[in-house]
Write a protein that holds these residues in place. Structure first.
Motif, PDB file in Angstrom:
ATOM      1  N   ILE A 149       0.858  -1.186   0.000  1.00  0.00           N
ATOM      2  CA  ILE A 149       0.000   0.000   0.000  1.00  0.00           C
ATOM      3  C   ILE A 149       0.896   1.238   0.000  1.00  0.00           C
ATOM      4  CG2 ILE A 149      -1.953  -1.077   1.192  1.00  0.00           C
ATOM      5  CD1 ILE A 149      -1.115   0.472   3.747  1.00  0.00           C
ATOM      6  N   ALA A 150       0.311   2.366  -0.431  1.00  0.00           N
ATOM      7  CA  ALA A 150       0.992   3.667  -0.308  1.00  0.00           C
ATOM      8  C   ALA A 150       0.832   4.135   1.127  1.00  0.00           C
ATOM      9  CB  ALA A 150       0.354   4.672  -1.264  1.00  0.00           C
ATOM     10  N   MET A 151       1.874   4.735   1.663  1.00  0.00           N
ATOM     11  CA  MET A 151       1.813   5.217   3.045  1.00  0.00           C
ATOM     12  C   MET A 151       2.530   6.556   3.216  1.00  0.00           C
ATOM     13  SD  MET A 151       2.284   1.920   5.530  1.00  0.00           S
ATOM     14  CE  MET A 151       1.958   2.993   6.922  1.00  0.00           C
ATOM     15  N   THR A 152       1.949   7.398   4.057  1.00  0.00           N
ATOM     16  CA  THR A 152       2.662   8.593   4.535  1.00  0.00           C
ATOM     17  C   THR A 152       2.968   8.469   6.031  1.00  0.00           C
ATOM     18  OG1 THR A 152       0.546   9.690   4.858  1.00  0.00           O
ATOM     19  CG2 THR A 152       1.717  10.207   2.829  1.00  0.00           C
ATOM     20  N   ALA A 153       2.273   7.556   6.720  1.00  0.00           N
ATOM     21  CA  ALA A 153       2.430   7.445   8.177  1.00  0.00           C
ATOM     22  C   ALA A 153       3.591   6.523   8.524  1.00  0.00           C
ATOM     23  CB  ALA A 153       1.144   6.962   8.822  1.00  0.00           C
ATOM     24  N   PHE A 154       4.791   7.011   8.214  1.00  0.00           N
ATOM     25  CA  PHE A 154       6.006   6.306   8.626  1.00  0.00           C
ATOM     26  C   PHE A 154       7.023   7.342   9.074  1.00  0.00           C
ATOM     27  CE2 PHE A 154       8.574   7.272   4.878  1.00  0.00           C
ATOM     28  CZ  PHE A 154       7.597   7.559   3.930  1.00  0.00           C
ATOM     29  N   ILE A 179      -0.538   1.523  10.241  1.00  0.00           N
ATOM     30  CA  ILE A 179      -1.296   0.875   9.165  1.00  0.00           C
ATOM     31  C   ILE A 179      -2.741   0.698   9.608  1.00  0.00           C
ATOM     32  CG2 ILE A 179      -1.478  -1.161   7.678  1.00  0.00           C
ATOM     33  CD1 ILE A 179       1.460  -1.721   8.195  1.00  0.00           C
ATOM     34  N   ASN A 180      -3.673   1.150   8.774  1.00  0.00           N
ATOM     35  CA  ASN A 180      -5.090   0.946   9.064  1.00  0.00           C
ATOM     36  C   ASN A 180      -5.349  -0.562   9.193  1.00  0.00           C
ATOM     37  OD1 ASN A 180      -8.015   0.707   8.740  1.00  0.00           O
ATOM     38  ND2 ASN A 180      -7.886   2.887   8.236  1.00  0.00           N
ATOM     39  N   ARG A 181      -6.103  -0.950  10.227  1.00  0.00           N
ATOM     40  CA  ARG A 181      -6.296  -2.393  10.448  1.00  0.00           C
ATOM     41  C   ARG A 181      -7.126  -3.031   9.346  1.00  0.00           C
ATOM     42  NH1 ARG A 181      -6.971  -1.167  15.925  1.00  0.00           N
ATOM     43  NH2 ARG A 181      -9.092  -1.931  15.961  1.00  0.00           N
ATOM     44  N   ALA A 220      -6.476  -2.438   6.147  1.00  0.00           N
ATOM     45  CA  ALA A 220      -5.654  -2.433   4.930  1.00  0.00           C
ATOM     46  C   ALA A 220      -5.231  -3.854   4.559  1.00  0.00           C
ATOM     47  CB  ALA A 220      -4.424  -1.553   5.127  1.00  0.00           C
ATOM     48  N   SER A 221      -5.235  -4.123   3.262  1.00  0.00           N
ATOM     49  CA  SER A 221      -4.897  -5.472   2.772  1.00  0.00           C
ATOM     50  C   SER A 221      -3.461  -5.861   3.133  1.00  0.00           C
ATOM     51  CB  SER A 221      -5.073  -5.528   1.259  1.00  0.00           C
ATOM     52  OG  SER A 221      -4.201  -4.597   0.629  1.00  0.00           O
ATOM     53  N   LEU A 222      -2.607  -4.874   3.366  1.00  0.00           N
ATOM     54  CA  LEU A 222      -1.197  -5.163   3.655  1.00  0.00           C
ATOM     55  C   LEU A 222      -0.977  -5.781   5.031  1.00  0.00           C
ATOM     56  CD1 LEU A 222       1.847  -4.771   2.876  1.00  0.00           C
ATOM     57  CD2 LEU A 222       1.731  -2.602   4.121  1.00  0.00           C
ATOM     58  N   GLN A 245      -3.731  -6.805  -8.241  1.00  0.00           N
ATOM     59  CA  GLN A 245      -3.195  -6.361  -9.541  1.00  0.00           C
ATOM     60  C   GLN A 245      -2.178  -5.227  -9.455  1.00  0.00           C
ATOM     61  OE1 GLN A 245      -7.205  -6.503 -10.685  1.00  0.00           O
ATOM     62  NE2 GLN A 245      -6.523  -8.615 -10.384  1.00  0.00           N
ATOM     63  N   ARG A 246      -1.953  -4.729  -8.225  1.00  0.00           N
ATOM     64  CA  ARG A 246      -1.115  -3.520  -8.073  1.00  0.00           C
ATOM     65  C   ARG A 246       0.278  -3.657  -8.660  1.00  0.00           C
ATOM     66  NH1 ARG A 246      -3.255  -2.111  -2.107  1.00  0.00           N
ATOM     67  NH2 ARG A 246      -5.271  -1.522  -2.951  1.00  0.00           N
ATOM     68  N   PHE A 247       0.882  -4.832  -8.495  1.00  0.00           N
ATOM     69  CA  PHE A 247       2.281  -4.969  -8.919  1.00  0.00           C
ATOM     70  C   PHE A 247       2.414  -5.146 -10.432  1.00  0.00           C
ATOM     71  CE2 PHE A 247       2.639  -5.124  -4.458  1.00  0.00           C
ATOM     72  CZ  PHE A 247       3.916  -4.689  -4.158  1.00  0.00           C
TER      73      PHE A 247
HETATM   74  C1  LIG Z   1      -0.820   9.428  -0.234  1.00  0.00           C
HETATM   75  C2  LIG Z   1      -1.448   8.301   0.544  1.00  0.00           C
HETATM   76  C3  LIG Z   1      -0.961   7.993   1.803  1.00  0.00           C
HETATM   77  C4  LIG Z   1      -1.515   6.948   2.554  1.00  0.00           C
HETATM   78  N1  LIG Z   1      -1.000   6.670   3.777  1.00  0.00           N
HETATM   79  C5  LIG Z   1      -1.483   5.631   4.481  1.00  0.00           C
HETATM   80  C6  LIG Z   1      -0.913   5.286   5.728  1.00  0.00           C
HETATM   81  O1  LIG Z   1       0.034   5.912   6.198  1.00  0.00           O
HETATM   82  N2  LIG Z   1      -1.445   4.221   6.399  1.00  0.00           N
HETATM   83  C7  LIG Z   1      -2.480   3.483   5.888  1.00  0.00           C
HETATM   84  O2  LIG Z   1      -2.914   2.535   6.538  1.00  0.00           O
HETATM   85  N3  LIG Z   1      -3.036   3.794   4.684  1.00  0.00           N
HETATM   86  C8  LIG Z   1      -2.559   4.837   3.984  1.00  0.00           C
HETATM   87  N4  LIG Z   1      -3.087   5.134   2.764  1.00  0.00           N
HETATM   88  C9  LIG Z   1      -4.163   4.281   2.219  1.00  0.00           C
HETATM   89  C10 LIG Z   1      -3.570   3.018   1.596  1.00  0.00           C
HETATM   90  O3  LIG Z   1      -2.592   3.323   0.602  1.00  0.00           O
HETATM   91  C11 LIG Z   1      -4.612   2.138   0.928  1.00  0.00           C
HETATM   92  O4  LIG Z   1      -5.252   2.864  -0.082  1.00  0.00           O
HETATM   93  C12 LIG Z   1      -5.630   1.628   1.891  1.00  0.00           C
HETATM   94  O5  LIG Z   1      -4.979   0.954   2.937  1.00  0.00           O
HETATM   95  C13 LIG Z   1      -6.567   0.631   1.221  1.00  0.00           C
HETATM   96  O6  LIG Z   1      -5.757  -0.368   0.670  1.00  0.00           O
HETATM   97  P1  LIG Z   1      -6.281  -1.843   0.395  1.00  0.00           P
HETATM   98  O7  LIG Z   1      -7.286  -1.721  -0.690  1.00  0.00           O
HETATM   99  O8  LIG Z   1      -5.022  -2.545  -0.045  1.00  0.00           O
HETATM  100  O9  LIG Z   1      -6.810  -2.369   1.688  1.00  0.00           O
HETATM  101  C14 LIG Z   1      -2.568   6.193   2.017  1.00  0.00           C
HETATM  102  C15 LIG Z   1      -3.063   6.503   0.729  1.00  0.00           C
HETATM  103  C16 LIG Z   1      -2.502   7.540   0.004  1.00  0.00           C
HETATM  104  C17 LIG Z   1      -3.039   7.858  -1.367  1.00  0.00           C
END
Ligand SMILES: Cc1cc2nc3c(=O)[nH]c(=O)nc-3n(C[C@H](O)[C@H](O)[C@H](O)COP(=O)(O)O)c2cc1C
Length: 165
Positions: A39-44, A58-60, A62-64, A97-99
């Motif tokens: 997944i894309a993340m800014t919370a690191f 990480i949001n609980r 989230a697929s990751l 399909q992300r990769f």
């Molecule tokens: C710019 C950006 C930053 C994000 N940062 C986070 C993050 O720090 N933590 C998180 O859990 N999801 C974050 N997300 C959301 C995830 O990238 C992802 O879209 C969400 O977890 C749903 O993914 P899934 O369909 O794989 O479950 C961010 C999305 C974007 C576009």
């Protein structure tokens, strides 16, 4: 506090945090079936130098999360300024399909994203839940610095840093 005040605080908090400019990473791992996940993340953020370590939130949902915890290792692929479109495509594509949307390769058992400014390989050391998220502490195993301009995310938009001096 009344429901209305919580709602107002919620809006103000979101508005404030939108103004915090962040780097952007694709955080990746390999699931038990050998498929890449991310997944894309800014919370690191960096946590400590002794030992070198970082935090992820990480949001609980989230697929990751499940594959990352099952694997016990992950990569933080810090994106370059010219990877904004690739990031948005990754985010808007279904997990399985992300990769297929970007260039990546396998190294040290993890899927790594091409052309990043830096890649940090970690093992999961601790996890803790707070609210909607799981806070993951990762101990750094390996770092590759590609250099170049990092991608920035602020106020819901991708951009690049303009440094004075
Ligand atoms: C710019 C950006 C930053 C994000 N940062 C986070 C993050 O720090 N933590 C998180 O859990 N999801 C974050 N997300 C959301 C995830 O990238 C992802 O879209 C969400 O977890 C749903 O993914 P899934 O369909 O794989 O479950 C961010 C999305 C974007 C576009």
């Amino acid at each position: 506090m009344s429901g209305n005040m919580i709602a107002a605080l919620d809006g103000e908090f979101r508005a404030a945090m939108r103004l915090l400019a962040s780097g952007v990473a694709l955080v990746t791992t390999l699931d038990a079936a050998g498929a890449p996940c991310g997944i894309a993340m800014t919370a690191f953020m960096s946590l400590s130098m002794e030992p070198p370590s970082l935090l992820l939130a990480i949001n609980r949902t989230a697929s990751l999360l499940a594959p990352l915890e099952d694997n016990g290792r992950f990569a933080v692929n810090i994106l370059a300024a010219d990877q904004a479109a690739a990031c948005q495509t990754f985010v808007t594509t279904a997990p399985g399909q992300r990769f297929g949307t970007l260039d990546w390769w396998m190294e040290d058992g993890l899927p790594l994203v091409e052309s990043c400014v830096a890649t940090i390989l970690c093992r999961v050391e601790q996890t803790a839940d707070f609210g909607s998220h799981r806070v993951v502490t990762g101990v750094v195993e390996k770092v590759t610095v590609g250099g170049g301009e990092p991608l920035v995310y602020v106020d819901g938009r991708y951009g690049r840093v303009s440094v004075d001096g």
